[in-house]
Design a protein around this motif. Structure first.
Motif, PDB file in Angstrom:
ATOM      1  N   GLU A  45      31.529  19.254   0.674  1.00  0.00           N
ATOM      2  CA  GLU A  45      30.412  19.229   1.495  1.00  0.00           C
ATOM      3  C   GLU A  45      29.187  19.214   0.738  1.00  0.00           C
ATOM      4  O   GLU A  45      29.245  19.647  -0.517  1.00  0.00           O
ATOM      5  CB  GLU A  45      30.597  20.294   2.461  1.00  0.00           C
ATOM      6  N   GLY A  46      28.092  19.013   1.394  1.00  0.00           N
ATOM      7  CA  GLY A  46      26.754  18.919   0.916  1.00  0.00           C
ATOM      8  C   GLY A  46      26.398  17.381   0.419  1.00  0.00           C
ATOM      9  O   GLY A  46      26.591  16.606   1.224  1.00  0.00           O
ATOM     10  N   TRP A  47      26.003  17.301  -0.889  1.00  0.00           N
ATOM     11  CA  TRP A  47      25.233  16.221  -1.254  1.00  0.00           C
ATOM     12  C   TRP A  47      26.216  14.871  -1.600  1.00  0.00           C
ATOM     13  O   TRP A  47      25.954  13.906  -1.698  1.00  0.00           O
ATOM     14  CB  TRP A  47      24.215  16.127  -2.350  1.00  0.00           C
ATOM     15  N   TYR A  48      27.564  15.461  -2.029  1.00  0.00           N
ATOM     16  CA  TYR A  48      28.427  14.492  -2.457  1.00  0.00           C
ATOM     17  C   TYR A  48      28.808  13.485  -1.760  1.00  0.00           C
ATOM     18  O   TYR A  48      28.918  12.318  -1.933  1.00  0.00           O
ATOM     19  CB  TYR A  48      29.652  15.265  -3.399  1.00  0.00           C
ATOM     20  N   PRO A  49      29.590  13.831  -0.540  1.00  0.00           N
ATOM     21  CA  PRO A  49      29.931  12.774   0.446  1.00  0.00           C
ATOM     22  C   PRO A  49      28.667  12.112   1.134  1.00  0.00           C
ATOM     23  O   PRO A  49      28.878  10.813   1.315  1.00  0.00           O
ATOM     24  CB  PRO A  49      30.634  13.602   1.417  1.00  0.00           C
ATOM     25  N   MET A  50      27.592  12.567   1.253  1.00  0.00           N
ATOM     26  CA  MET A  50      26.343  12.144   1.583  1.00  0.00           C
ATOM     27  C   MET A  50      25.843  10.884   0.988  1.00  0.00           C
ATOM     28  O   MET A  50      25.291   9.961   1.418  1.00  0.00           O
ATOM     29  CB  MET A  50      25.016  13.065   1.917  1.00  0.00           C
ATOM     30  N   ILE A  51      26.088  10.768  -0.329  1.00  0.00           N
ATOM     31  CA  ILE A  51      25.605   9.923  -1.417  1.00  0.00           C
ATOM     32  C   ILE A  51      26.776   8.588  -1.443  1.00  0.00           C
ATOM     33  O   ILE A  51      26.575   7.669  -1.215  1.00  0.00           O
ATOM     34  CB  ILE A  51      25.347  10.354  -2.565  1.00  0.00           C
ATOM     35  N   PHE A  52      28.245   9.373  -1.983  1.00  0.00           N
ATOM     36  CA  PHE A  52      29.168   8.339  -2.149  1.00  0.00           C
ATOM     37  C   PHE A  52      29.966   7.974  -0.865  1.00  0.00           C
ATOM     38  O   PHE A  52      30.746   6.852  -0.879  1.00  0.00           O
ATOM     39  CB  PHE A  52      30.185   8.973  -3.051  1.00  0.00           C
ATOM     40  N   GLY A  53      30.060   8.662   0.120  1.00  0.00           N
ATOM     41  CA  GLY A  53      30.535   8.223   1.405  1.00  0.00           C
ATOM     42  C   GLY A  53      30.284   7.046   1.820  1.00  0.00           C
ATOM     43  O   GLY A  53      31.085   5.936   1.967  1.00  0.00           O
ATOM     44  N   PRO A  54      29.092   6.538   2.066  1.00  0.00           N
ATOM     45  CA  PRO A  54      28.575   5.593   2.598  1.00  0.00           C
ATOM     46  C   PRO A  54      28.551   4.215   1.512  1.00  0.00           C
ATOM     47  O   PRO A  54      28.919   3.115   1.976  1.00  0.00           O
ATOM     48  CB  PRO A  54      26.957   5.621   2.933  1.00  0.00           C
ATOM     49  N   LEU A  55      28.353   4.636   0.466  1.00  0.00           N
ATOM     50  CA  LEU A  55      28.546   3.627  -0.832  1.00  0.00           C
ATOM     51  C   LEU A  55      30.032   2.967  -0.499  1.00  0.00           C
ATOM     52  O   LEU A  55      30.300   1.866  -0.898  1.00  0.00           O
ATOM     53  CB  LEU A  55      28.372   4.338  -2.071  1.00  0.00           C
TER      54      LEU A  55
END
Length: 121
Positions: A45-55
């Motif tokens: 949770e946090g920044w990791y899925p926010m950046i790599f999830g959409p990518l």
């Protein structure tokens, strides 16, 4: 080789469809929190899925579209229609056309000779 690839893709798809839904479910964890998944503000949770999830979602969708285009082109076969603009139709010389007409009998020998003189040969 392409048929073997298609058969293996079909077999893999069938195998995935037969996997029970319980195998896809998330198992309970002993980390704490609500009993399922990681606790609040864990590594997932946090920044990791926010950046790599959409990518990764965009990359996955691009791969699906590329596979669909390749399959449609492969199943469609060779193009049949007008010649592509990269390969222009070879133009025939006027004398060649005149010879063809004479060979088919459309014109007689006198007309052939007269037109050949007019063409300059």
């Amino acid at each position: 080789m392409q048929k073997a690839l298609m058969k293996s893709v079909a077999a893999a798809s069938a195998a995935l469809a037969l996997v029970p839904s319980a195998a896809w479910a998330q198992a309970p964890s002993d980390i704490g929190g609500y009993g399922w998944g990681s606790h609040m503000m864990g590594w997932a949770e946090g920044w990791y899925p926010m950046i790599f999830g959409p990518l990764f979602m965009i990359l996955f969708l691009a791969a699906l579209v590329a596979i669909a285009v390749i399959l449609v082109r492969w199943l469609g076969g060779p193009l049949s229609g007008p010649v592509s603009p990269h390969h222009p139709v070879a133009s025939r010389a006027p004398l060649d056309i005149l010879r063809e007409r004479f060979a088919r009998g459309e014109i007689d020998k006198e007309e052939f000779e007269e037109r050949r003189r007019v063409l300059g040969e």
